[in-house]
Design an enzyme around this catalytic site. Structure first.
Site, mmCIF file in Angstrom:
data_model
loop_
_atom_site.group_PDB
_atom_site.id
_atom_site.type_symbol
_atom_site.label_atom_id
_atom_site.label_comp_id
_atom_site.label_asym_id
_atom_site.label_seq_id
_atom_site.Cartn_x
_atom_site.Cartn_y
_atom_site.Cartn_z
ATOM 1 N N ARG A 143 0.875 -1.176 0.000
ATOM 2 C CA ARG A 143 0.000 0.000 0.000
ATOM 3 C C ARG A 143 0.912 1.225 0.000
ATOM 4 O O ARG A 143 1.622 1.481 0.978
ATOM 5 C CB ARG A 143 -0.907 -0.012 1.233
ATOM 6 C CG ARG A 143 -1.914 1.127 1.279
ATOM 7 C CD ARG A 143 -2.815 0.966 2.503
ATOM 8 N NE ARG A 143 -3.651 2.131 2.729
ATOM 9 C CZ ARG A 143 -4.881 2.295 2.259
ATOM 10 N NH1 ARG A 143 -5.425 1.332 1.537
ATOM 11 N NH2 ARG A 143 -5.581 3.376 2.518
ATOM 12 N N HIS B 197 -7.069 1.123 -6.924
ATOM 13 C CA HIS B 197 -7.394 0.455 -5.652
ATOM 14 C C HIS B 197 -8.200 -0.806 -5.989
ATOM 15 O O HIS B 197 -9.377 -0.920 -5.644
ATOM 16 C CB HIS B 197 -8.197 1.398 -4.758
ATOM 17 C CG HIS B 197 -8.238 1.000 -3.324
ATOM 18 N ND1 HIS B 197 -7.614 -0.136 -2.838
ATOM 19 C CD2 HIS B 197 -8.848 1.571 -2.252
ATOM 20 C CE1 HIS B 197 -7.828 -0.230 -1.543
ATOM 21 N NE2 HIS B 197 -8.581 0.782 -1.163
ATOM 22 N N GLN C 105 -10.213 -3.049 -3.278
ATOM 23 C CA GLN C 105 -11.495 -2.486 -2.865
ATOM 24 C C GLN C 105 -12.580 -2.782 -3.894
ATOM 25 O O GLN C 105 -13.732 -3.042 -3.549
ATOM 26 C CB GLN C 105 -11.361 -0.974 -2.667
ATOM 27 C CG GLN C 105 -12.665 -0.275 -2.293
ATOM 28 C CD GLN C 105 -13.165 -0.644 -0.915
ATOM 29 O OE1 GLN C 105 -12.435 -0.533 0.058
ATOM 30 N NE2 GLN C 105 -14.422 -1.086 -0.818
ATOM 31 N N ASP D 118 -16.428 8.966 -3.147
ATOM 32 C CA ASP D 118 -15.237 8.845 -2.306
ATOM 33 C C ASP D 118 -14.939 10.239 -1.752
ATOM 34 O O ASP D 118 -15.546 11.238 -2.181
ATOM 35 C CB ASP D 118 -14.059 8.315 -3.148
ATOM 36 C CG ASP D 118 -12.903 7.794 -2.302
ATOM 37 O OD1 ASP D 118 -12.998 7.850 -1.054
ATOM 38 O OD2 ASP D 118 -11.900 7.345 -2.883
ATOM 39 N N CYS E 50 -16.063 3.650 -0.136
ATOM 40 C CA CYS E 50 -14.999 2.764 0.344
ATOM 41 C C CYS E 50 -14.545 3.096 1.764
ATOM 42 O O CYS E 50 -13.828 2.301 2.369
ATOM 43 C CB CYS E 50 -13.820 2.770 -0.630
ATOM 44 S SG CYS E 50 -12.992 4.361 -0.789
ATOM 45 N N ARG F 252 -14.209 -6.621 2.201
ATOM 46 C CA ARG F 252 -12.761 -6.549 1.970
ATOM 47 C C ARG F 252 -12.117 -7.836 2.474
ATOM 48 O O ARG F 252 -11.212 -8.379 1.841
ATOM 49 C CB ARG F 252 -12.154 -5.343 2.695
ATOM 50 C CG ARG F 252 -12.469 -3.979 2.117
ATOM 51 C CD ARG F 252 -11.815 -3.753 0.768
ATOM 52 N NE ARG F 252 -10.372 -3.890 0.816
ATOM 53 C CZ ARG F 252 -9.522 -2.915 1.172
ATOM 54 N NH1 ARG F 252 -9.983 -1.722 1.517
ATOM 55 N NH2 ARG F 252 -8.220 -3.118 1.155
#
Length: 303
Positions: free
Chosen positions: A105, A132, A135, A220, A260, A288
């Site tokens: 990450r 991402h 996700q 987001d 998310c 997740r």
């Protein structure tokens, strides 16, 4: 076994994505029914490199590996030579001899691509500035559980053309749905990813146009981690890109809402929508865990 990485959502075919989603749903149901899966990845080790902090990414991968019988090793910049200037290529080659899989990450997408070129174990993108994809697997699992296959559906993306938006564009092309992305001028998704999507991407400036008749509405935060110095300019640019009950009423009556997380309530989304009956954000967050279990199993055990 063929070495597979998951750096971009486009690293999987549409059929493979559906396979992983169905496996994630199966693992989730069995876990809730008390079935243990600790034989699947017994004694396998996942190395987790975090240059960007996270709640959901760390907990989901760590718990997921434990549930599958494996182990996860958390490495912050203080815990590796990466933070002291060791070449990425060297770290990749060393870790590959000690762990079975690596999740990273970080910020620059180029960094994870360089790492994967020299790694001899699967590398997973836990988030970069460009994508991402982990996700997205959770989002798609959630939609599938709630409404069935997403093929032929309309998904409205409201806000920044960021890493989440880029991964949604890949998914639209691969899984056969339309992504209507409403982004302010200057905040469009990656042009190369958008061009490859063809008719699967509808890029607009009006959030209401994107939301009209949508089966799923997604947003987001306006300023992601590392963009704090842009917060004031972004708040001004994103005025009007607010998901509230009025915007949701333009979508289909059975439309779902996803985010998310973490969410900034009353900034990009109203509390009414976030906590409302169309919101599936808590299932999305839980997924997740299950989607990533299915992903790691696929990368490590798939022939």
């Amino acid at each position: 076994m063929t070495l597979r990485h998951f750096l971009s959502f486009s690293d999987l075919t549409g059929a493979e994505v559906r396979q992983i989603i169905q496996r994630a749903i199966e693992l989730k149901q069995e876990t809730r029914n008390g079935v243990h899966h600790d034989h699947i990845l017994r004694n396998r080790m996942l190395g987790m490199i975090f240059e960007k902090s996270s709640t959901r990414t760390r907990v989901s991968f760590e718990v997921g590996m434990q549930q599958l019988g494996g182990h996860a090793l958390f490495l912050s910049p203080r815990d590796t030579q990466l933070g002291r200037g060791e070449p990425i290529e060297d770290t990749a080659r060393v870790l590959s001899r000690m762990v079975d899989c690596v999740m990273i990450r970080t910020y620059e997408h180029e960094k994870i691509e360089r790492f994967a070129r020299y790694a001899t174990v699967p590398v997973i993108n836990g988030l970069t500035d460009r994508e991402h994809p982990a996700q997205l697997l959770a989002d798609l699992q959630t939609y599938t559980e709630q409404r069935g296959d997403i093929r032929g559906k309309r998904v409205a993306w409201i806000g920044d053309g960021n890493n989440m938006c880029n991964s949604y564009i890949h998914a639209a092309r691969q899984l056969g749905f339309t992504l209507a992305a409403a982004c302010p001028e200057g905040y469009d998704p990656d042009p190369e990813i958008g061009a490859a999507a063809g008719a699967a991407l509808e890029l607009v400036r009006d959030p209401r146009q994107a939301a009209r008749d949508a089966d799923l509405v997604v947003t987001d935060v306006w300023a992601s981690m590392g963009q704090e110095d842009e917060k004031s300019a972004r708040r001004q640019a994103f005025t009007g890109f607010f998901v509230d009950a009025a915007l949701m009423r333009l979508a289909r009556p059975d439309a779902l809402f996803m985010h998310c997380l973490p969410a900034h309530r009353e900034e990009e989304v109203s509390t009414e929508v976030l906590e409302g009956p169309q919101s599936v954000i808590w299932e999305e967050a839980e997924n997740r865990l299950h989607a990533q279990k299915a992903l790691v199993e696929f990368l490590l055990l798939h022939p």
